[in-house]
Design a protein around this motif. Structure first.
Motif, mmCIF file in Angstrom:
data_model
loop_
_atom_site.group_PDB
_atom_site.id
_atom_site.type_symbol
_atom_site.label_atom_id
_atom_site.label_comp_id
_atom_site.label_asym_id
_atom_site.label_seq_id
_atom_site.Cartn_x
_atom_site.Cartn_y
_atom_site.Cartn_z
ATOM 1 N N ASP A 9 1.169 5.327 9.121
ATOM 2 C CA ASP A 9 2.418 4.623 9.364
ATOM 3 C C ASP A 9 2.312 3.105 9.267
ATOM 4 O O ASP A 9 3.312 2.406 9.425
ATOM 5 C CB ASP A 9 2.974 5.001 10.742
ATOM 6 C CG ASP A 9 3.681 6.342 10.699
ATOM 7 O OD1 ASP A 9 3.587 7.019 9.668
ATOM 8 O OD2 ASP A 9 4.312 6.711 11.697
ATOM 9 N N GLU A 10 1.129 2.576 9.020
ATOM 10 C CA GLU A 10 0.989 1.157 8.736
ATOM 11 C C GLU A 10 0.015 0.982 7.582
ATOM 12 O O GLU A 10 -0.807 1.866 7.323
ATOM 13 C CB GLU A 10 0.526 0.394 9.972
ATOM 14 C CG GLU A 10 -0.821 0.818 10.517
ATOM 15 C CD GLU A 10 -1.142 0.109 11.827
ATOM 16 O OE1 GLU A 10 -0.216 -0.369 12.493
ATOM 17 O OE2 GLU A 10 -2.332 0.040 12.175
ATOM 18 N N PRO A 11 0.108 -0.112 6.849
ATOM 19 C CA PRO A 11 -0.737 -0.270 5.663
ATOM 20 C C PRO A 11 -2.218 -0.230 6.003
ATOM 21 O O PRO A 11 -2.630 -0.685 7.077
ATOM 22 C CB PRO A 11 -0.344 -1.658 5.130
ATOM 23 C CG PRO A 11 0.986 -1.948 5.730
ATOM 24 C CD PRO A 11 1.005 -1.260 7.061
ATOM 25 N N PRO A 12 -3.027 0.303 5.092
ATOM 26 C CA PRO A 12 -4.472 0.255 5.305
ATOM 27 C C PRO A 12 -5.000 -1.159 5.107
ATOM 28 O O PRO A 12 -4.307 -2.019 4.565
ATOM 29 C CB PRO A 12 -5.016 1.197 4.217
ATOM 30 C CG PRO A 12 -4.001 1.081 3.108
ATOM 31 C CD PRO A 12 -2.675 0.922 3.799
ATOM 32 N N ARG A 87 -9.813 0.799 6.011
ATOM 33 C CA ARG A 87 -9.572 1.112 7.418
ATOM 34 C C ARG A 87 -8.110 1.519 7.568
ATOM 35 O O ARG A 87 -7.235 0.909 6.963
ATOM 36 C CB ARG A 87 -9.866 -0.092 8.316
ATOM 37 C CG ARG A 87 -11.340 -0.483 8.332
ATOM 38 C CD ARG A 87 -11.610 -1.611 9.348
ATOM 39 N NE ARG A 87 -13.033 -1.950 9.354
ATOM 40 C CZ ARG A 87 -13.584 -2.880 8.581
ATOM 41 N NH1 ARG A 87 -12.800 -3.596 7.758
ATOM 42 N NH2 ARG A 87 -14.871 -3.129 8.627
ATOM 43 N N LEU A 88 -7.869 2.533 8.373
ATOM 44 C CA LEU A 88 -6.512 2.963 8.657
ATOM 45 C C LEU A 88 -6.135 2.523 10.059
ATOM 46 O O LEU A 88 -6.990 2.419 10.944
ATOM 47 C CB LEU A 88 -6.391 4.485 8.532
ATOM 48 C CG LEU A 88 -6.612 5.068 7.126
ATOM 49 C CD1 LEU A 88 -6.504 6.582 7.156
ATOM 50 C CD2 LEU A 88 -5.621 4.487 6.134
ATOM 51 N N GLY A 89 -4.840 2.293 10.261
ATOM 52 C CA GLY A 89 -4.356 1.881 11.568
ATOM 53 C C GLY A 89 -4.253 3.066 12.518
ATOM 54 O O GLY A 89 -4.804 4.135 12.288
ATOM 55 N N THR A 90 -3.500 2.864 13.579
ATOM 56 C CA THR A 90 -3.340 3.918 14.590
ATOM 57 C C THR A 90 -1.879 4.259 14.828
ATOM 58 O O THR A 90 -1.572 5.094 15.676
ATOM 59 C CB THR A 90 -3.973 3.480 15.923
ATOM 60 O OG1 THR A 90 -3.371 2.246 16.342
ATOM 61 C CG2 THR A 90 -5.470 3.280 15.785
ATOM 62 N N VAL A 132 -2.348 1.394 -2.910
ATOM 63 C CA VAL A 132 -3.230 2.370 -2.266
ATOM 64 C C VAL A 132 -2.502 3.089 -1.141
ATOM 65 O O VAL A 132 -2.651 4.312 -0.958
ATOM 66 C CB VAL A 132 -4.512 1.681 -1.751
ATOM 67 C CG1 VAL A 132 -5.342 2.638 -0.897
ATOM 68 C CG2 VAL A 132 -5.350 1.175 -2.925
ATOM 69 N N TRP A 133 -1.691 2.354 -0.390
ATOM 70 C CA TRP A 133 -0.921 2.971 0.697
ATOM 71 C C TRP A 133 0.022 4.040 0.131
ATOM 72 O O TRP A 133 0.108 5.155 0.664
ATOM 73 C CB TRP A 133 -0.148 1.888 1.426
ATOM 74 C CG TRP A 133 0.471 2.312 2.738
ATOM 75 C CD1 TRP A 133 0.144 3.394 3.507
ATOM 76 C CD2 TRP A 133 1.507 1.629 3.449
ATOM 77 N NE1 TRP A 133 0.916 3.425 4.649
ATOM 78 C CE2 TRP A 133 1.756 2.365 4.637
ATOM 79 C CE3 TRP A 133 2.243 0.481 3.193
ATOM 80 C CZ2 TRP A 133 2.717 1.958 5.562
ATOM 81 C CZ3 TRP A 133 3.196 0.079 4.126
ATOM 82 C CH2 TRP A 133 3.422 0.812 5.293
ATOM 83 N N ALA A 134 0.711 3.708 -0.961
ATOM 84 C CA ALA A 134 1.609 4.683 -1.593
ATOM 85 C C ALA A 134 0.826 5.889 -2.098
ATOM 86 O O ALA A 134 1.284 7.047 -1.990
ATOM 87 C CB ALA A 134 2.366 4.026 -2.745
ATOM 88 N N PRO A 260 -0.587 -10.429 9.551
ATOM 89 C CA PRO A 260 -0.712 -10.213 8.108
ATOM 90 C C PRO A 260 -1.888 -9.301 7.820
ATOM 91 O O PRO A 260 -2.845 -9.236 8.580
ATOM 92 C CB PRO A 260 -0.981 -11.624 7.565
ATOM 93 C CG PRO A 260 -1.616 -12.349 8.705
ATOM 94 C CD PRO A 260 -0.989 -11.799 9.948
ATOM 95 N N HIS A 261 -1.813 -8.584 6.678
ATOM 96 C CA HIS A 261 -2.897 -7.716 6.242
ATOM 97 C C HIS A 261 -3.612 -8.399 5.094
ATOM 98 O O HIS A 261 -3.012 -8.719 4.081
ATOM 99 C CB HIS A 261 -2.348 -6.354 5.791
ATOM 100 C CG HIS A 261 -1.789 -5.557 6.934
ATOM 101 N ND1 HIS A 261 -2.538 -4.709 7.697
ATOM 102 C CD2 HIS A 261 -0.536 -5.509 7.454
ATOM 103 C CE1 HIS A 261 -1.778 -4.146 8.634
ATOM 104 N NE2 HIS A 261 -0.563 -4.626 8.495
#
Length: 266
Positions: A9-12, A87-90, A132-134, A260-261
């Motif tokens: 649910d949030e960008p990597p 890395r993936l979020g939570t 990549v997220w898509a 920001p990412h």
């Protein structure tokens, strides 16, 4: 088939992105990335073992391997794949994704997305991250929902996660959750750690603080109202939790706005 629970649910955060070329025939490589997910799109035949479970690599298959997992490749010749280490979020409920699966009808789109990401990386990391997220969301939808549900999350874990989401605003104990899920406290703890990599208490804390961050940054709710909305009405305790889990006071989180990412160059 093995599955992993990936929160999308949030960008990597991309750490590495590229084309890997391996071989020759018979070569074996064994490795593990302690804190990074591994995302691959394959263009060859090989044998893959993930934490002791064997899988077949075929052209057009994709894999997603969680952090700290040992992988063993046995190549059959020159072997080329597109890879992303991230890395993936939570945030949000985790998606159940097979460790490896055919891309099928989505292969051309996945290939295009990952090559767009490669073209953008590392000069335009936000664009690479978006592609990549898509692609991750696309592989999460490759397996029909009915098929996913029959082999993905243990029903007790799914019931526990749903109860936690429904009760983020109020006190809840692990025995209460286990009773509602129809299993013992200890059994739920084991199931939950196997499914999410976290304890039940850790998962509750993470979900509450992610909700708090969202409310602080995306709404004008007062800080006491945000604290109450995540089940920590004591403002001193909420302030300590924010500093411990999110790295700043509630006011500091609100002032800073969404973080920001940034991509990381290879």
């Amino acid at each position: 088939m093995q599955t992993v629970l990936a929160p999308l649910d949030e960008p990597p955060t991309l750490v590495a992105l590229g084309i890997g070329v391996h071989g020759p025939a018979g070569q074996v490589e064994v490795f593990s990335l302690p804190d990074l997910w591994q995302f691959h799109l394959y263009g060859y035949d090989a044998d893959l073992t993930v934490d002791g479970t064997a899988h077949a690599i075929r052209p057009g298959r994709v894999s997603l391997v969680p952090p700290g997992t040992e992988v063993r490749y046995r190549y059959r010749g020159r072997s080329e794949h597109v890879y992303a280490h991230l890395r993936l979020g939570t945030a949000g409920a985790p998606c159940s994704i097979p460790v490896i699966q055919p891309a099928g009808h989505a292969l051309d789109l996945l290939t295009a997305q990952l090559h767009q990401a490669l073209a953008a990386w590392p000069n335009t990391p936000a664009w690479a991250t978006a592609e990549v997220w898509a692609a991750l969301w696309r592989i999460a939808r490759l397996t029909p929902p009915r098929e996913q549900s029959t082999r993905a999350v243990h029903p007790a874990v799914a019931a526990a996660a749903a109860l936690i989401e429904a009760r983020l605003t109020e006190p809840v104990t692990v025995p209460e959750i286990a009773k509602a899920a129809g299993v013992s406290h200890n059994h739920l703890t084991r199931l939950f750690r196997a499914a999410t990599g976290e304890t039940v208490v850790g998962y509750i804390r993470t979900r509450r603080m992610e909700r708090a961050r969202h409310f602080l940054q995306a709404t004008t709710l007062s800080i006491p109202a945000v604290a109450a909305s995540v089940g920590i009405p004591d403002l001193q305790a909420f302030n300590k939790a924010c500093r411990r889990e999110l790295g700043a006071s509630p006011r500091g989180i609100r002032t800073a706005g969404p973080a920001p990412h940034h991509g990381v160059a290879q």
